[in-house]
Design a protein around this motif. Structure first.
Motif, PDB file in Angstrom:
ATOM      1  N   LEU A   7     -10.779 -13.129   3.560  1.00 43.08           N
ATOM      2  CA  LEU A   7      -9.329 -13.107   3.764  1.00 43.08           C
ATOM      3  C   LEU A   7      -8.713 -14.312   3.069  1.00 43.08           C
ATOM      4  CD1 LEU A   7      -7.337 -11.277   5.312  1.00 43.08           C
ATOM      5  CD2 LEU A   7      -7.353 -12.976   7.130  1.00 43.08           C
ATOM      6  N   SER A   8      -7.827 -14.047   2.123  1.00 45.27           N
ATOM      7  CA  SER A   8      -7.167 -15.105   1.362  1.00 45.27           C
ATOM      8  C   SER A   8      -5.732 -15.221   1.849  1.00 45.27           C
ATOM      9  CB  SER A   8      -7.187 -14.789  -0.135  1.00 45.27           C
ATOM     10  OG  SER A   8      -6.570 -15.822  -0.862  1.00 45.27           O
ATOM     11  N   VAL A   9      -5.386 -16.451   2.342  1.00 47.04           N
ATOM     12  CA  VAL A   9      -4.063 -16.685   2.907  1.00 47.04           C
ATOM     13  C   VAL A   9      -3.423 -17.851   2.176  1.00 47.04           C
ATOM     14  CG1 VAL A   9      -2.737 -17.182   4.987  1.00 47.04           C
ATOM     15  CG2 VAL A   9      -4.846 -15.847   5.138  1.00 47.04           C
ATOM     16  N   ALA A  10      -2.155 -17.702   1.824  1.00 43.53           N
ATOM     17  CA  ALA A  10      -1.413 -18.782   1.168  1.00 43.53           C
ATOM     18  C   ALA A  10      -0.032 -18.856   1.797  1.00 43.53           C
ATOM     19  CB  ALA A  10      -1.292 -18.524  -0.335  1.00 43.53           C
ATOM     20  N   VAL A  11       0.491 -20.107   1.853  1.00 46.82           N
ATOM     21  CA  VAL A  11       1.843 -20.316   2.390  1.00 46.82           C
ATOM     22  C   VAL A  11       2.827 -20.161   1.237  1.00 46.82           C
ATOM     23  CG1 VAL A  11       3.407 -21.905   3.526  1.00 46.82           C
ATOM     24  CG2 VAL A  11       0.999 -21.850   4.188  1.00 46.82           C
ATOM     25  N   VAL A  12       3.682 -19.180   1.361  1.00 39.00           N
ATOM     26  CA  VAL A  12       4.666 -18.917   0.302  1.00 39.00           C
ATOM     27  C   VAL A  12       5.769 -19.965   0.333  1.00 39.00           C
ATOM     28  CG1 VAL A  12       6.276 -17.222  -0.624  1.00 39.00           C
ATOM     29  CG2 VAL A  12       4.157 -16.472   0.484  1.00 39.00           C
ATOM     30  N   ASP A  13       6.300 -20.226   1.502  1.00 31.56           N
ATOM     31  CA  ASP A  13       7.415 -21.157   1.626  1.00 31.56           C
ATOM     32  C   ASP A  13       7.589 -21.461   3.117  1.00 31.56           C
ATOM     33  OD1 ASP A  13       9.496 -22.802   0.998  1.00 31.56           O
ATOM     34  OD2 ASP A  13      10.590 -21.319  -0.213  1.00 31.56           O
ATOM     35  N   ASN A  14       8.463 -22.422   3.385  1.00 30.62           N
ATOM     36  CA  ASN A  14       8.773 -22.764   4.764  1.00 30.62           C
ATOM     37  C   ASN A  14      10.291 -22.743   4.924  1.00 30.62           C
ATOM     38  OD1 ASN A  14       9.032 -23.858   7.358  1.00 30.62           O
ATOM     39  ND2 ASN A  14       7.231 -25.151   7.063  1.00 30.62           N
ATOM     40  N   LEU A  15      10.761 -22.000   5.877  1.00 34.99           N
ATOM     41  CA  LEU A  15      12.208 -21.843   6.046  1.00 34.99           C
ATOM     42  C   LEU A  15      12.874 -23.142   6.454  1.00 34.99           C
ATOM     43  CD1 LEU A  15      12.323 -18.381   7.870  1.00 34.99           C
ATOM     44  CD2 LEU A  15      12.681 -18.862   5.449  1.00 34.99           C
ATOM     45  N   THR A  16      12.097 -24.056   7.023  1.00 31.13           N
ATOM     46  CA  THR A  16      12.702 -25.340   7.408  1.00 31.13           C
ATOM     47  C   THR A  16      13.080 -26.169   6.194  1.00 31.13           C
ATOM     48  OG1 THR A  16      10.490 -26.323   7.587  1.00 31.13           O
ATOM     49  CG2 THR A  16      11.466 -25.389   9.586  1.00 31.13           C
ATOM     50  N   ASN A  17      12.525 -25.838   5.034  1.00 29.26           N
ATOM     51  CA  ASN A  17      12.892 -26.559   3.812  1.00 29.26           C
ATOM     52  C   ASN A  17      14.344 -26.303   3.423  1.00 29.26           C
ATOM     53  OD1 ASN A  17      10.253 -27.438   3.700  1.00 29.26           O
ATOM     54  ND2 ASN A  17       9.603 -25.825   2.285  1.00 29.26           N
ATOM     55  N   TYR A  18      14.952 -25.288   4.023  1.00 34.99           N
ATOM     56  CA  TYR A  18      16.325 -24.936   3.670  1.00 34.99           C
ATOM     57  C   TYR A  18      17.281 -25.286   4.808  1.00 34.99           C
ATOM     58  CZ  TYR A  18      13.715 -22.307   0.194  1.00 34.99           C
ATOM     59  OH  TYR A  18      12.867 -21.967  -0.825  1.00 34.99           O
ATOM     60  N   ASP A  19      16.871 -26.309   5.629  1.00 30.98           N
ATOM     61  CA  ASP A  19      17.731 -26.813   6.705  1.00 30.98           C
ATOM     62  C   ASP A  19      18.086 -25.722   7.710  1.00 30.98           C
ATOM     63  OD1 ASP A  19      17.696 -29.306   5.500  1.00 30.98           O
ATOM     64  OD2 ASP A  19      19.462 -28.847   4.276  1.00 30.98           O
ATOM     65  N   ILE A  20      17.123 -24.929   8.032  1.00 36.17           N
ATOM     66  CA  ILE A  20      17.334 -23.879   9.024  1.00 36.17           C
ATOM     67  C   ILE A  20      16.628 -24.305  10.305  1.00 36.17           C
ATOM     68  CG2 ILE A  20      17.027 -21.440   9.559  1.00 36.17           C
ATOM     69  CD1 ILE A  20      16.880 -20.889   6.565  1.00 36.17           C
ATOM     70  N   LYS A  21      17.306 -24.178  11.413  1.00 37.29           N
ATOM     71  CA  LYS A  21      16.770 -24.611  12.696  1.00 37.29           C
ATOM     72  C   LYS A  21      15.718 -23.627  13.214  1.00 37.29           C
ATOM     73  CE  LYS A  21      21.150 -26.830  13.953  1.00 37.29           C
ATOM     74  NZ  LYS A  21      22.251 -26.870  14.936  1.00 37.29           N
ATOM     75  N   TYR A  22      14.822 -24.194  14.048  1.00 37.65           N
ATOM     76  CA  TYR A  22      13.752 -23.371  14.619  1.00 37.65           C
ATOM     77  C   TYR A  22      14.296 -22.242  15.500  1.00 37.65           C
ATOM     78  CZ  TYR A  22      10.411 -26.927  13.069  1.00 37.65           C
ATOM     79  OH  TYR A  22       9.650 -27.761  12.298  1.00 37.65           O
ATOM     80  N   GLU A  23      15.468 -22.466  16.123  1.00 39.05           N
ATOM     81  CA  GLU A  23      16.003 -21.449  17.025  1.00 39.05           C
ATOM     82  C   GLU A  23      16.321 -20.146  16.312  1.00 39.05           C
ATOM     83  OE1 GLU A  23      17.064 -24.482  16.725  1.00 39.05           O
ATOM     84  OE2 GLU A  23      16.614 -25.476  18.631  1.00 39.05           O
ATOM     85  N   SER A  24      16.479 -20.218  15.026  1.00 41.94           N
ATOM     86  CA  SER A  24      16.854 -19.020  14.270  1.00 41.94           C
ATOM     87  C   SER A  24      15.660 -18.158  13.903  1.00 41.94           C
ATOM     88  CB  SER A  24      17.594 -19.433  12.978  1.00 41.94           C
ATOM     89  OG  SER A  24      18.743 -20.174  13.280  1.00 41.94           O
ATOM     90  N   PHE A  25      14.426 -18.680  14.137  1.00 39.80           N
ATOM     91  CA  PHE A  25      13.238 -17.948  13.708  1.00 39.80           C
ATOM     92  C   PHE A  25      12.796 -16.983  14.819  1.00 39.80           C
ATOM     93  CE2 PHE A  25      12.288 -22.155  11.376  1.00 39.80           C
ATOM     94  CZ  PHE A  25      13.198 -21.819  10.390  1.00 39.80           C
ATOM     95  N   ARG A  26      13.448 -15.858  14.855  1.00 40.87           N
ATOM     96  CA  ARG A  26      13.072 -14.829  15.816  1.00 40.87           C
ATOM     97  C   ARG A  26      13.475 -13.467  15.254  1.00 40.87           C
ATOM     98  NH1 ARG A  26      17.563 -13.272  18.851  1.00 40.87           N
ATOM     99  NH2 ARG A  26      19.387 -14.624  18.664  1.00 40.87           N
ATOM    100  N   LEU A  27      12.925 -12.450  15.889  1.00 42.56           N
ATOM    101  CA  LEU A  27      13.190 -11.080  15.434  1.00 42.56           C
ATOM    102  C   LEU A  27      14.672 -10.748  15.608  1.00 42.56           C
ATOM    103  CD1 LEU A  27      11.734  -8.530  14.373  1.00 42.56           C
ATOM    104  CD2 LEU A  27      11.567  -7.749  16.733  1.00 42.56           C
ATOM    105  N   GLY A  28      15.271 -10.231  14.590  1.00 45.04           N
ATOM    106  CA  GLY A  28      16.692  -9.917  14.592  1.00 45.04           C
ATOM    107  C   GLY A  28      17.508 -10.895  13.807  1.00 45.04           C
ATOM    108  N   ASN A  29      16.987 -12.155  13.660  1.00 43.34           N
ATOM    109  CA  ASN A  29      17.694 -13.156  12.862  1.00 43.34           C
ATOM    110  C   ASN A  29      17.121 -13.267  11.463  1.00 43.34           C
ATOM    111  OD1 ASN A  29      19.333 -13.700  14.963  1.00 43.34           O
ATOM    112  ND2 ASN A  29      18.621 -15.785  15.349  1.00 43.34           N
TER     113      ASN A  29
END
Length: 2023
Positions: A7-29
């Motif tokens: 299994l090959s896994v790579a991190v594409v990007d991190n949403l926090t790099n774009y000044d997005i808060k953790y509260e926004s990381f949920r289904l529907g947002n």
């Protein structure tokens, strides 16, 4: 992660790099649907923002928004946003392109939405509370039709389990074809301790769903052992309270009935980890890798093998929970996002996976490895290269193609310098590469090899197989995409290309975009965007009219240097196709202008709401603006100018330059202009420069000069327009003036020259021409004889060359302009030039006149006219006045209504100036201020200050000039003009003095100004009688009366007058003509003319009045005329006859149909004609007239009545006449007269003496007026209505008379009723008041008699009773007219009377009003006294009863006794009457004492004694038994004979829910309907069915069916359903009931059983077919083949098409004889519906040519090899010319070559030319020569042009042959000589018979010393050559031997000719000798034959006969009747 892990896994990007808060990381947002974009909804400071991130270039866009939810498109930067409208429960959805800032579409939804998702590139799935919808959005063609680019479709209803458990929707998806859907939801029942789930699987085709316990499911494809890809369904099942799950992989697409066992694997799996609440949130079937990915909430990844469903890998990729996932679009992995915002890419390392499997302990590892290696190309297990070569050698190209696709490149990550496969793939994605297109065998060499492989006949080519496999398995690389798209573009298969682009099957490149651009611009734009070709992206935006996107793109890529000249060249070089106009949104405008600077409205309407379901509504006024970004608004403002309609590439290119200028974008204008001029695109260059130079800046001097220069060289008209615009001032004026002079633009040369010598030179060169004031050089050619006819009807030039020719030839300058130009000069110079012009020829006369017109206000009109007159220049007067004619004030005050039909105003070419005098005169008042002088207000006022005498003088001189110059046409026009400003009296007198040979002008003037009498007198006195006839007959017949009056006064001959009158057939005012003749006492003169008109059918009243007067005066049988003629005025003629003959007056009045009643009465009364008057009155039948005559004031009333009574009415046999007369007497209350009248009719011998109605009337009249005679009439008359008359007599208190009448007519019941009336009306509860009221009512009735009891209508005597019961309702006079007439005629009367006391006597007869009942009760003593008074009447009644012994009499007597409380006597009377009519009273009396047992006893006794079968008695008896619960007695009673109303009693018991009792009664009736319901209520279904069968009621069966279905008693429901479906009205309802309950199989079984019934109708067959189509399509075809003639074909076709059952639809079309639609369906759905045999059968029957050619196109595209066979079949139906044109366009001519050769015998031009073209292209000169020899119908000159320079000699020989065929012998000979084909040249020379050609050919042979050719030419052409010429060349050239052959042949011919001549001479001599000896007979035909011979030898064209004129197309003019043909 372990590097050795598969299994090959790579991190594409991190949403926090774009000044997005953790509260926004949920289904529907967070929304992610692919590897390119991701969007996040975030709340920042109570404001909602959306962040769109590009994962490839790591850029983000943040926007403020108001949406509740956002989802991102899988591929493009397109957002779907959801919001809620304010104060409304409406969800508002919008799709928005954030890159182009374009709103694609919007939608309003009236149902709450819980989940939504992009399920493909153009569809959004919307899950609502109860329903699931698919919102289809046309992303790529959104601007085609904004109102229809999105549709919302309800797919299915959500399962109830989701609603009941309030489930959270976890996932929703569909398969690729959207035939199956899966909805996944989770819920908890223990506050999250355990998670349960349900899935709803739905089939869109079958409309069925299934609920599955589990979490997640998906659709996908897997590869099977034969390398075929098949779709499968995979899901994870988990039952409640179970720790184990099951993984299912099954084939839901294959039916078991097909004989194939569907693929199905089930495997138990364990997904329980350290967290018990873990559950799967995502599942994916990876087709290219052969594995199944499962992702759980707690970040675990499970990898299962697809062949065995064995778990291969289980790893956790993150410590944080995963909440959303999606597939990678390249097919090699998945993306996942955790709660910390990390985006993971997960895939497999093929090498590591194989190594892992080798060392693993999995039981089936070998099978898994073999499966992965063999089917999915994993490394290490299969030699694919060898297998590929083997397939190629065996020609198994399909399998070879699959191997190419499946083979994996295991080392590709090494090429990208990465040790991780996942990172390598991400790197490739960033570089826009795709892992699917780089396997080892995907090379250009392999592709070329497939192109070189030969195609096996009957099979697809290897290349097509290769591409088909690639499209199924994979994505195409760059060169593969190009190779595939090329033929698609050529064949214009747009739908294929659209599908491939949407499915991402092509690799984008600039070359691919260039290729696709020819087919569809939007597709090309899509490709350019993907490959970032900047310049071409801008060009595509422009070509698609999307200029708003251009500026956005330029601003987004400021770092890029755009080549605007190249972009411009791309735009202007593009050629639009139909698809571009449709899909590209380029609007087609009806007109366009190069110099137009206007803009139009926006081409896009961006507010759209489209709905297709009842829960969805369009809210046009309620919208929601999601984005509040101000930049967007600014952009819209900036690009508002782009809302401009562009129709062609040239216009788009022009607007592109304008766009650059408006937005201050720097570009190379010189480069663009130079390019346009090099391509001769002058129009575009002009338009661009106009816009670029509009500011008129000095630095643009060279561009201004260039603009004028190239237009003066190439397009003078445009240059002229530029001069008129007058916006450029900095150009080189001297240079431009010189060019204007050279090109004949002298006016513009004068404007730009400053040197006086130049000005003089130009003026001397030029001439002058009048023109329209608005447009320079827009010259009307008809105004000058010097101009050639190069313009259209509006004076516009047809082309530039014509304009140049006329300009240079005529050297024209506008007169208007030269006048203005002269105004700039001094007065002396102007006069000098004017005098100079006057001295020269008349060419400049027009200019002189124009200048005079310009300055006449200074000189004076009279002065100018006088000077012209002094020089006898009447032409000058004419043209001068014609120029100012319209400016003269209107001085006429005449306002007559006379109208004329004027001509078109054309005055002919001989008077050019006159033809345009309107234009010239109008130019005086509307002169341009630029370039022409204007007339000031004073000058205009001078014109309008002319006196009336001055205007008349001018007009007189103008008319005089017309006469002098003999311009009769203008004279006619002026005299015709009713608005002309001349003095009509003056002109009339002048024309009379002139005595013109043609008096038409005089006729016009007199006709218009009403000088008809003078005109007639003038024409008559000058013997112009023919003009009189023409005027009266043709021109104005309405004035015939005036002309006739004049001719009568002039004592014209009667013969002329009669002849004139006989020709006048349409005199509009005959009355005036008759009045004229009558005043002159010449009316009799008109008799023949009047009789002729009457015989012709004229119904004119004056005409027939005149005839009547003449006949009366002449005593010419006037009585017959008056009786037979219907058109004269009866009143007028009657009045006319009163003094002459009163009898004739009576006849006239009598025929007036009542209009002359008063006159007739007066004339008959005056002359004592009372008998006629009485006869008329009786016959007239008019009540109004009778009222007048019978009025007391009429002194002749007695005379008339005597005549009516004495004779008239007695003689009448008409019942209506008698009826009306009697009514008149009644209304006038002439009782005695009426009695006398009726006695004469009734009592004496008369036809009506036995008439019942009249006898009735006589007695009734006597009752009213003379009651003493009533007894006498009763005794004498027998045929009257006795009972009814007795009733009337009773009402008038004649009780004794009434009693006698009743006894006479044996009406004993009525008689006894009269005797006992007071007793019967008496009630012990009432006193004397009642009796008094009765008497009062009786008195009132007496007083109102006829007024209340009888009403009279127009046709009958009718007496209508207004009392409650008694009296006469109808004496026969209340009937209609027909019944009365019949009754009087037959002597019988039908009387409808209320029988008083007869028949049955009911209690209702003695009812009184409430007020009577409320009266006070009298005392008992008074009652007793009254009873004593009634005893006598009672005793007489008893005597009558005993005498007649009538039961009814006894009954009435019993009633009276009961009233008097004589109960015993009453009962005795009732017994004697044997009448039980009083049982109700008896029952009531018993009820008062509450003796119910006695009621039973009395009723029982009554039934036994009287045998009474009364309903009430028996019913009450039954009910009593029921209520007393005596059911056994009740049963015994109802089983015995009875008349009880069991239905009523049963209904009463049913309402009281006594079902058992009711059941007994209903069964005994029997009432099976009610009985059935009772059984159903008691749930006795079997008995209910039996009862329903007996009931035979549809309503009953319907109720049984509904209740049985409701309670699932389907067996019994089936029985009821069989009865119902036999009735079409109930069939639909039954189907709805079963479908609603989902009993589909039972419903089908029901209808199938219904077919066996003989009453089966078309509805059953049709609905059964529909059910098969919906739910069991396999049975449909067999069904429709069996019952095609019994179904509603049209309805079933629609269902089949909706269900995509195309073969069945085709079959139905054929059976319905809709062959055109059948063919159209096959063509549109050929993969499914095409069957060769059926298709060929159907095409035979198609007659529509368009369909036939559509079939041909279809065969060309999809079945080209069988095209020939098709054409042969359709040979007689094909339009071969159209066929050739169609095939030419597609470059497929070789396909039809054989067919064209077969039909070439028809010698069709297009066929011949096409075949010749094919032969020429193929260098097939043999076939070409044969075609030319046999078929000559083609463009031979065109073919010669192609052949004469052909590379092949034989082709050039054919060119010579064609020259020969076209008799161009010289060219043919020259070509043959050039090619040294001397034989051909000699043959052509011989055929030409031209000695010159032969001699030239011989000279050529001598020059080249070709003796053989010379010899051959002499022999072949010897009969053409002259001997002297041959002898000369022999002598000069020395070729004596060759010439000797010629001379030998020549001498031989000469000798033969001499011998022939000798023989002819001898024969002639012999004939002469014989003629001398024969008699000298003369032959009449000898001269004629000689003439015929001469005529044949000397044919000539005879000139036309004198008087012949060609027909005219001008409009009708009444004055055109004056032409030479009449005189």
């Amino acid at each position: 992660m372990n590097r050795s892990s598969p299994l090959s896994v790579a991190v594409v990007d991190n949403l926090t790099n774009y000044d997005i808060k953790y509260e926004s990381f949920r289904l529907g947002n967070v929304s992610i649907e692919g590897e390119k974009f991701i969007c996040v909804k975030e709340n920042v400071n109570d404001n909602t923002q959306v962040v769109v991130i590009n994962l490839q270039n790591k850029t983000s866009t943040r926007k403020y928004m108001k949406a509740d939810s956002v989802i991102i498109h899988p591929k493009d930067p397109i957002l779907a946003l959801r919001g809620t409208l304010k104060n409304m429960n409406t969800i508002f959805l919008q799709v928005f392109n954030i890159e182009t800032k374009e709103k694609i579409c919007s939608l309003n939804l009236n149902e709450y939405m819980t989940y939504w998702k992009w399920i493909n590139n153009d569809t959004i799935a919307i899950v609502c509370e109860k329903n699931i919808y698919h919102w289809n959005i046309d992303i790529y063609n959104s601007k085609k039709n904004k109102e229809h680019n999105n549709t919302l479709t309800k797919v299915f209803e959500k399962a109830q389990i989701f609603i009941e458990n309030n489930s959270q929707i976890l996932y929703y998806t569909t398969d690729k074809d959207m035939k199956w859907c899966i909805l996944c939801g989770i819920f908890t029942q223990d506050q999250g301790k355990s998670i349960d789930g349900y899935m709803q699987l739905y089939s869109c085709e079958k409309k069925l769903h299934q609920t599955i316990e589990g979490f997640i499911g998906c659709f996908g494809n897997f590869i099977f052992d034969n390398f075929d890809i098949k779709p499968l369904f995979c899901f994870i099942e988990k039952k409640k309270n179970s720790s184990l799950s099951k993984l299912h992989l099954m084939d839901i697409y294959t039916n078991k009935s097909e004989g194939v066992i569907p693929h199905k694997i089930v495997k138990e799996i364990n997904l329980v980890n350290e967290s018990l609440n873990d559950f799967p949130i995502y599942i994916s079937m990876n087709t290219l890798q052969g594995v199944i990915y499962v992702v759980t909430k707690y970040s675990y990844i499970y990898i299962f093998d697809e062949g065995t469903l064995t778990l291969i890998i289980k790893e956790r990729i993150s410590e944080d929970n995963i909440f959303t996932c999606c597939d990678s679009k390249n097919g090699d992995g998945i993306y996942a996002i955790n709660k910390k915002g990390k985006i993971f890419y997960v895939t497999l390392n093929y090498v590591q996976l194989m190594n892992f499997l080798k060392i693993s302990t999995i039981d089936v590892k070998d099978r898994i490895m073999k499966n992965l290696c063999f089917k999915y190309g994993y490394p290490g297990g299969c030699d694919y290269i060898s297998l590929y070569k083997k397939c190629i050698n065996e020609s198994d190209f399909k399998k070879a193609s699959k191997i190419i696709c499946l083979l994996k490149n295991s080392k590709f990550h090494e090429e990208h310098y990465s040790s991780s496969v996942a990172e390598a793939i991400l790197h490739m994605i960033k570089k826009n590469e795709d892992i699917r297109i780089i396997p080892p065998l995907r090379t250009q060499q392999v592709l070329n090899s497939f192109k070189s492989f030969k195609t096996v006949p009957g099979q697809l080519s290897p290349l097509l197989l290769y591409f088909s496999v690639l499209l199924d398995y994979d994505k195409l690389n760059t060169y593969e995409s190009l190779e595939l798209v090329k033929p698609v573009v050529l064949q214009k298969k747009r739908e294929y290309l659209e599908k491939w682009i949407k499915d991402d099957k092509l690799t984008s490149s600039e070359e691919l975009g260039d290729l696709v651009k020819a087919l569809d611009l939007r597709f090309a734009l899509n490709i350019y965007l993907r490959c970032t070709s900047h310049n071409k992206i801008i060009a595509m935006y422009c070509l698609l009219n999307m200029f708003s996107n251009v500026l956005s793109y330029i601003n987004n890529f400021k770092q890029v240097t755009f080549d605007y000249v190249s972009i411009f060249i791309i735009i202007i070089s593009h050629e639009f196709t139909n698809n571009d106009y449709i899909k590209g949104n380029v609007r087609i405008s009806s007109s366009s202008s190069v110099c137009s600077n206007s803009s139009t409205n926006s081409i896009h309407d961006r507010d759209i709401s489209t709905t297709t379901h009842s829960n969805v509504t369009s809210q046009k006024n309620e919208t929601l603006s999601f984005f509040s970004d101000t930049n967007t608004n600014k952009t819209n403002v900036i690009n508002d100018s782009s809302n401009y309609e562009k129709t062609t590439p040239s216009e788009l290119a022009i607007y592109f330059v304008k766009f650059l200028c408006e937005n201050n974008i720097q570009f190379d204008i010189n480069g663009i202009i130079d390019y346009l001029l090099s391509r001769k695109k002058l129009q575009e260059a002009t338009s661009i420069l106009l816009d670029y130079l509009k500011d008129n800046k000095p630095e643009h001097k060279h561009l201004q000069t260039k603009l004028f220069e190239f237009n003066l060289y190439n397009n003078i008209q445009v240059a002229e327009t530029l001069f008129q615009m007058d916006i450029f001032t900095y150009y080189d004026k001297h240079k431009i003036a010189y060019l204007c002079e050279e090109n004949g633009l002298y006016q513009r040369a004068l404007e730009n020259y400053n040197n006086i010598s130049d000005i003089k030179r130009v003026i001397n060169k030029s001439t002058f021409l009048s023109e329209n004031k608005n447009t320079q050089y827009n010259i009307d050619i008809g105004t000058s004889n010097n101009m050639t006819n190069h313009t259209d009807e509006k004076g516009r030039y047809n082309n530039l060359s014509d304009f140049k020719k006329d300009i240079k030839k005529n050297k024209c300058i506008s007169i208007d302009w030269i006048k203005g130009y002269f105004a700039t000069l001094s007065d002396s110079v102007c006069e000098e030039i004017l005098f100079e012009f006057m001295k020269t020829s008349k060419i400049n006369m027009e200019l002189v006149i124009a200048i005079c017109v310009q300055y006449y206000h200074k000189i004076g009109i009279k002065k100018i006219i006088n000077k012209f007159e002094e020089s006898k220049n009447y032409e000058g007067i004419f043209y001068f006045i014609s120029s100012i004619l319209n400016e003269l004030p209107d001085v006429n005050t005449r306002t007559d209504n006379f109208s004329f039909n004027n001509t078109d105003g054309s005055l002919g070419n001989e008077n050019a100036s006159l033809a345009n005098y309107n234009a010239r005169s109008s130019s005086i008042s509307n002169l341009n201020t630029t370039g022409t002088s204007s007339v000031n207000e004073e000058e205009v006022e001078n014109v309008y200050n002319l006196k009336k005498e001055d205007v008349h003088f001018i007009m007189f001189k103008y008319i005089e000039a017309c006469v002098k110059i003999n311009n009769i046409k203008e004279l006619d026009r002026l005299c015709k003009d009713k608005n002309a400003k001349y003095n009509p009296e003056q002109i009339k007198n002048y024309l009379k003095e002139c005595k013109l040979s043609d008096p038409r002008p005089l006729i016009y003037v007199c006709d218009i100004h009403d000088y008809i009498e003078e005109l007639a007198e003038y024409l008559y006195k000058n013997s112009l009688l023919k003009y009189i006839e023409v005027y009266v007959i043709k021109v104005n017949p309405s004035n015939a009366n005036k002309v006739i009056s004049v001719l009568l006064d002039l004592d014209a001959s009667e013969e002329f007058l009669l002849n004139l009158l006989n020709q006048i057939k349409n005199i509009s005012n005959i009355k005036n003509l008759i009045d004229i003749a009558e005043k002159r006492n010449r009316l009799k003169l008109l008799l023949p003319w009047l009789e002729t008109r009457a015989n012709e059918g004229y119904e004119n009243i004056e005409l027939h009045n005149a005839l009547a007067k003449i006949y009366i005066d002449l005593n010419k049988d006037p009585e017959n005329f008056l009786k037979t003629n219907n058109f004269y005025d009866k009143k007028l003629i009657g009045k006319y006859c009163e003094d002459l003959d009163s009898h004739l007056a009576y006849i006239a009045y009598e025929r007036s149909n009542g209009e002359c009643d008063k006159e007739l009465i007066n004339i008959t009364s005056k002359n004592g004609l009372f008998k006629l008057q009485a006869k008329y009155l009786v016959k007239r039948q008019s009540m109004e007239l009778w009222k007048i005559v019978l009025d007391e004031s009429n002194k002749y009333r007695k005379n008339v009545i005597d005549q009516v009574i004495g004779s008239t009415l007695i003689e009448s046999n008409n019942a209506d006449e008698i009826t009306v007369t009697v009514k008149a007497f009644i209304e006038k209350k002439l009782s005695s007269e009426l009695i006398e009248l009726l006695e004469k009719i009734v009592l004496h011998n008369s036809e009506f003496n036995d008439n019942k109605n009249l006898q009735n009337l006589l007695i009734l009249t006597a009752i009213k007026s003379d009651s003493k005679k009533v007894i006498e009439y009763i005794n004498r008359l027998d045929n009257f209505s006795g009972p009814e008359i007795a009733a009337v007599a009773y009402e008038y208190n004649l009780r004794e008379e009434a009693f006698i009448i009743y006894k006479k007519f044996n009406c004993f019941t009525s008689a006894v009723s009269v005797l006992l009336d007071k007793i019967l009306d008496f009630d012990t509860g009432m006193g004397k008041k009642i009796i008094k009221k009765k008497k009062k009512k009786s008195k009132q009735k007496k007083n109102i008699y006829i007024d209340q009891h009888a009403s009279y209508d127009n046709n009958n005597l009718s007496f209508q009773n207004n009392s409650s019961r008694e009296g006469i309702n109808d004496f026969g006079y209340n009937e209609n007219v027909k019944s009365v007439n019949d009754s009087l005629t037959d002597g019988k009367a039908s009387l409808t009377l209320d029988k008083v006391g007869s028949g049955s006597y009911s209690e209702d007869e003695t009812d009184y009003s409430d007020s009577d009942k409320n009266d006070d009760k009298p005392d008992n003593k008074q009652n007793k006294q009254e009873i004593v008074d009634y005893e006598s009447d009672l005793n007489r009644a008893i005597d009558l009863a005993q005498k007649c012994n009538n039961p009814d009499v006894w009954f009435i007597l019993g009633k009276a006794q009961l009233k008097l409380n004589k109960i015993t006597d009453a009962i005795d009377s009732f017994i004697k009457s044997n009448n039980s009519g009083a049982y109700k009273e008896v029952i009531e009396k018993c009820k008062e004492n509450n003796f119910y047992e006695h009621i039973i006893m009395y009723l029982t006794n009554l039934r036994e004694s009287t045998f009474l079968k009364d309903v009430l008695i028996d019913s009450e008896l039954v009910y009593a038994y029921a209520k007393l619960k005596k059911l056994s007695d009740m049963t015994k009673f109802i089983t015995s004979t009875n008349s009880a109303n069991l239905q009523m009693i049963g209904d009463r018991l049913y309402k009281e829910q006594e079902y058992e009792s009711a059941k007994i009664l209903y069964s005994s009736i029997p009432n099976n309907q009610k009985l059935t319901v009772c059984y159903l209520k008691l749930k006795e279904y079997a008995l209910a069915i039996e009862a329903a069968k007996k009931a035979k009621s549809l309503k009953t069966w319907k109720e049984v069916n509904f209740i049985c279905v409701k309670y699932k008693q389907l067996k019994f429901a089936h029985v009821a359903g069989l009865q119902l479906i036999m009735h079409a009205d109930h069939l639909d309802e039954i189907i709805k009931i079963y479908e609603k309950k989902k009993y589909i199989n039972e419903l089908i079984n029901l209808l199938e059983n219904g077919l066996n019934n003989e009453r089966a109708h078309i509805g059953i067959y049709t609905e059964l077919g529909i059910l098969y189509a919906k739910y069991d399509s396999d049975k449909l075809m067999e069904f429709i083949r069996t019952y095609s003639n019994k179904i509603n074909t049209r309805k079933l076709i629609d269902v089949c098409k909706n269900e995509y059952l195309l073969k069945e639809a085709v079959y139905l079309y054929i059976s319905y004889d809709e062959y055109n639609l059948a063919v159209d369906t096959i063509i549109n759905h050929s993969p499914t519906a095409y069957q060769p045999d059926i298709f060929m059968q159907v095409i035979h029957k198609v007659t529509n040519s368009d369909v036939i050619h559509k079939v041909i196109d279809f065969y060309i595209e999809e079945n080209p090899l069988n095209l020939y066979n098709l054409l042969k079949v359709l040979e007689n139906k094909i339009d071969n010319t159209r066929l050739v044109q169609t095939v030419k366009k597609t470059n497929n001519l070789p396909l039809i070559q054989k067919y064209l050769e077969d039909i070439q015998g028809q010698n069709i031009t297009s066929v011949n030319e096409t075949l010749n073209e094919i032969y020429l292209h193929n260098d097939d000169y043999i076939s070409l020569r044969h075609s030319i020899d046999e078929y000559d119908n083609f463009n031979q000159i065109n073919l010669i042009t192609k052949l004469e320079n052909h590379k092949l000699l034989e082709m050039r020989r054919i060119a010579a042959l064609l020259y020969k065929k076209n008799k161009k012998y010289k060219e043919s000979i020259n070509l043959s000589k050039k090619e040294e084909q001397y034989k051909d040249a000699i043959e052509v020379a011989r055929v030409s018979k031209n000695s010159i050609y032969v001699e030239e050919l011989i000279d050529h042979f001598i020059n080249i010393k070709n003796k053989e050719a010379l010899c051959a030419c002499l022999i072949v052409c010897y009969d053409i050559l002259k001997p002297d010429y041959v002898l000369e060349i022999m002598w000069t050239s020395g070729f004596k031997d060759q010439a000797m052959i010629y001379f030998i042949q020549m001498l031989s011919d000469y000798n033969n000719q001499i011998e022939t001549m000798k023989k002819q001479i001898e024969d002639m001599q012999k004939e002469k000798k014989m003629n001398k000896s024969a008699p000298n007979d003369y032959s009449e035909n000898s001269g004629k034959n000689e003439f015929i011979y001469l005529l044949n030898k000397n044919l000539s064209i005879m000139p036309p006969q004198n008087g012949y004129t060609s027909p005219s197309n001008s409009q009708y003019d009444k004055y055109d009747m004056f032409n030479s043909t009449h005189f």
